[in-house]
Design a protein around this motif. Structure first.
Motif, PDB file in Angstrom:
ATOM      1  N   LYS A  70     -18.528 -18.080 -42.710  1.00 21.72           N
ATOM      2  CA  LYS A  70     -18.613 -18.670 -41.371  1.00 21.72           C
ATOM      3  C   LYS A  70     -17.827 -17.839 -40.359  1.00 21.72           C
ATOM      4  CE  LYS A  70     -16.329 -22.523 -40.616  1.00 21.72           C
ATOM      5  NZ  LYS A  70     -15.965 -23.965 -40.606  1.00 21.72           N
ATOM      6  N   THR A  71     -16.647 -17.372 -40.773  1.00 22.50           N
ATOM      7  CA  THR A  71     -15.800 -16.587 -39.886  1.00 22.50           C
ATOM      8  C   THR A  71     -16.433 -15.237 -39.559  1.00 22.50           C
ATOM      9  OG1 THR A  71     -13.805 -17.624 -40.762  1.00 22.50           O
ATOM     10  CG2 THR A  71     -13.521 -15.525 -39.629  1.00 22.50           C
ATOM     11  N   ILE A  72     -16.969 -14.553 -40.553  1.00 24.46           N
ATOM     12  CA  ILE A  72     -17.585 -13.242 -40.332  1.00 24.46           C
ATOM     13  C   ILE A  72     -18.822 -13.376 -39.453  1.00 24.46           C
ATOM     14  CG2 ILE A  72     -18.705 -11.273 -41.441  1.00 24.46           C
ATOM     15  CD1 ILE A  72     -15.670 -11.394 -41.776  1.00 24.46           C
ATOM     16  N   ARG A  73     -19.587 -14.435 -39.653  1.00 24.86           N
ATOM     17  CA  ARG A  73     -20.776 -14.662 -38.806  1.00 24.86           C
ATOM     18  C   ARG A  73     -20.353 -14.903 -37.362  1.00 24.86           C
ATOM     19  NH1 ARG A  73     -24.365 -18.492 -41.753  1.00 24.86           N
ATOM     20  NH2 ARG A  73     -24.821 -16.570 -42.881  1.00 24.86           N
ATOM     21  N   PHE A  74     -19.279 -15.658 -37.177  1.00 22.53           N
ATOM     22  CA  PHE A  74     -18.796 -15.918 -35.824  1.00 22.53           C
ATOM     23  C   PHE A  74     -18.276 -14.634 -35.179  1.00 22.53           C
ATOM     24  CE2 PHE A  74     -15.136 -17.230 -33.081  1.00 22.53           C
ATOM     25  CZ  PHE A  74     -15.897 -17.719 -32.043  1.00 22.53           C
ATOM     26  N   LYS A  75     -17.595 -13.779 -35.946  1.00 18.67           N
ATOM     27  CA  LYS A  75     -17.123 -12.508 -35.391  1.00 18.67           C
ATOM     28  C   LYS A  75     -18.296 -11.633 -34.938  1.00 18.67           C
ATOM     29  CE  LYS A  75     -13.709 -10.114 -36.865  1.00 18.67           C
ATOM     30  NZ  LYS A  75     -12.829  -9.277 -37.725  1.00 18.67           N
ATOM     31  N   ARG A  78     -21.303 -25.577 -31.588  1.00 24.13           N
ATOM     32  CA  ARG A  78     -20.286 -26.335 -32.334  1.00 24.13           C
ATOM     33  C   ARG A  78     -19.378 -25.393 -33.126  1.00 24.13           C
ATOM     34  NH1 ARG A  78     -24.554 -29.811 -33.468  1.00 24.13           N
ATOM     35  NH2 ARG A  78     -24.770 -28.970 -35.587  1.00 24.13           N
ATOM     36  N   GLN A  79     -19.998 -24.394 -33.777  1.00 22.07           N
ATOM     37  CA  GLN A  79     -19.211 -23.431 -34.551  1.00 22.07           C
ATOM     38  C   GLN A  79     -18.254 -22.649 -33.644  1.00 22.07           C
ATOM     39  OE1 GLN A  79     -20.118 -21.956 -38.290  1.00 22.07           O
ATOM     40  NE2 GLN A  79     -19.801 -24.155 -38.211  1.00 22.07           N
ATOM     41  N   VAL A  85     -24.506 -10.621 -43.198  1.00 20.53           N
ATOM     42  CA  VAL A  85     -23.873 -11.785 -42.567  1.00 20.53           C
ATOM     43  C   VAL A  85     -24.889 -12.781 -42.017  1.00 20.53           C
ATOM     44  CG1 VAL A  85     -23.623 -10.649 -40.306  1.00 20.53           C
ATOM     45  CG2 VAL A  85     -22.062 -12.498 -40.969  1.00 20.53           C
ATOM     46  N   GLU A  86     -26.079 -12.301 -41.631  1.00 17.66           N
ATOM     47  CA  GLU A  86     -27.066 -13.201 -41.042  1.00 17.66           C
ATOM     48  C   GLU A  86     -27.593 -14.223 -42.046  1.00 17.66           C
ATOM     49  OE1 GLU A  86     -27.165  -9.264 -38.908  1.00 17.66           O
ATOM     50  OE2 GLU A  86     -27.273  -9.934 -40.995  1.00 17.66           O
TER      51      GLU A  86
END
Length: 263
Positions: free
Chosen positions: A201-206, A237-238, A165-166
């Motif tokens: 983007k969603t998985i990184r945010f999780k 922002r994310q 994810v990184e």
């Protein structure tokens, strides 16, 4: 002042490839002046049932099936409520119901209408949450029995994203699976409901939320660096785009770990 009670209930073994878990959440508040109930953008779909708080039994006010989301939500309407949910794996809507998952993205459909079963009447006849979960478990077990096969490509793709994810990119996925970007986007939209870029983007945010909740960082820039955001401003922002809150507010309001609820 308000009271929050929540519980995570593991599904039966045969359900676990499709159902992540069942959950309950009870909130008792005197006014709607308290903080709103928020949801952040998650990678899962599911079912949510809201009940009237009534000592005589469990009377469903709303029973909804929901798909992937691309924007956060905020609800100030209900100061007190009891909810029961089913959190599904990302591809479960497509695999169990044979539908294009993108048709359910950012949508909520009444469970009775979606399933063509009068769940409202069935649930109203039950006296406790375990009995309702048993009804839902039997429903999903019957659906699973009819599944001809899981989409192994998408499940491998999801795991690849989570493992890397990184740094993972859409190009990396295309190269890894020898597929064009257009084909990959079409597959994810159909089976999960969102584009590859949005899903990454969603998985990184999780992952960032996990770090925030665990307080395993000294400053926000540490999270931004660890998860390969361009800089701290990009990470902030994310966070706002996907939760409606900045990271510091998120840290103060992540009081429960139930589905994608912020409370």
């Amino acid at each position: 002042m308000y009271l929050i009670k929540h519980e995570i209930i593991a599904p039966a073994t045969m359900l676990r490839s499709f159902v992540q878990y069942f959950w309950t959440l009870k909130v008792e508040r005197s006014t709607t002046n308290e903080s709103p109930i928020r949801t952040f953008v998650d990678d899962s779909s599911g079912i949510v049932m809201e009940f009237a708080l009534d000592p005589e039994g469990y009377f469903p006010k709303r029973t909804m099936v929901y798909g992937q989301t691309t924007t956060p939500t905020e609800n100030r309407d209900n100061p007190s409520f009891l909810a029961l949910g089913v959190l599904l794996h990302p591809a479960a809507i497509h695999e169990l119901f044979g539908m294009n998952a993108h048709e359910l993205t950012n949508q909520r459909i009444r469970l009775d209408e979606f399933s063509r079963i009068s769940f409202t009447d069935i649930i109203s006849s039950k006296k406790n949450i375990p009995d309702i979960i048993q009804v839902l478990s039997a429903y999903f077990a019957a659906k699973i029995a009819d599944v001809k096969g899981q989409d192994t490509f998408i499940r491998h793709c999801i795991q690849h994203i989570k493992n890397r994810v990184e740094t993972v990119t859409v190009k990396e996925l295309c190269d890894c699976y020898s597929i064009s970007e257009r084909q990959l986007e079409r597959k994810l939209l159909t089976i999960i409901g969102v584009t590859p870029r949005h899903y990454i983007k969603t998985i990184r945010f999780k992952k960032a939320l996990t770090l925030i909740a665990g307080k395993s960082f000294n400053k926000l820039s540490d999270i931004a660096y660890q998860l390969n955001y361009f800089d701290q401003a990009h990470f902030i922002r994310q966070a706002k785009d996907l939760s409606g809150l900045n990271p510091k507010l998120l840290q103060s309001q992540m009081n429960i770990k139930v589905a994608n609820i912020i409370l």
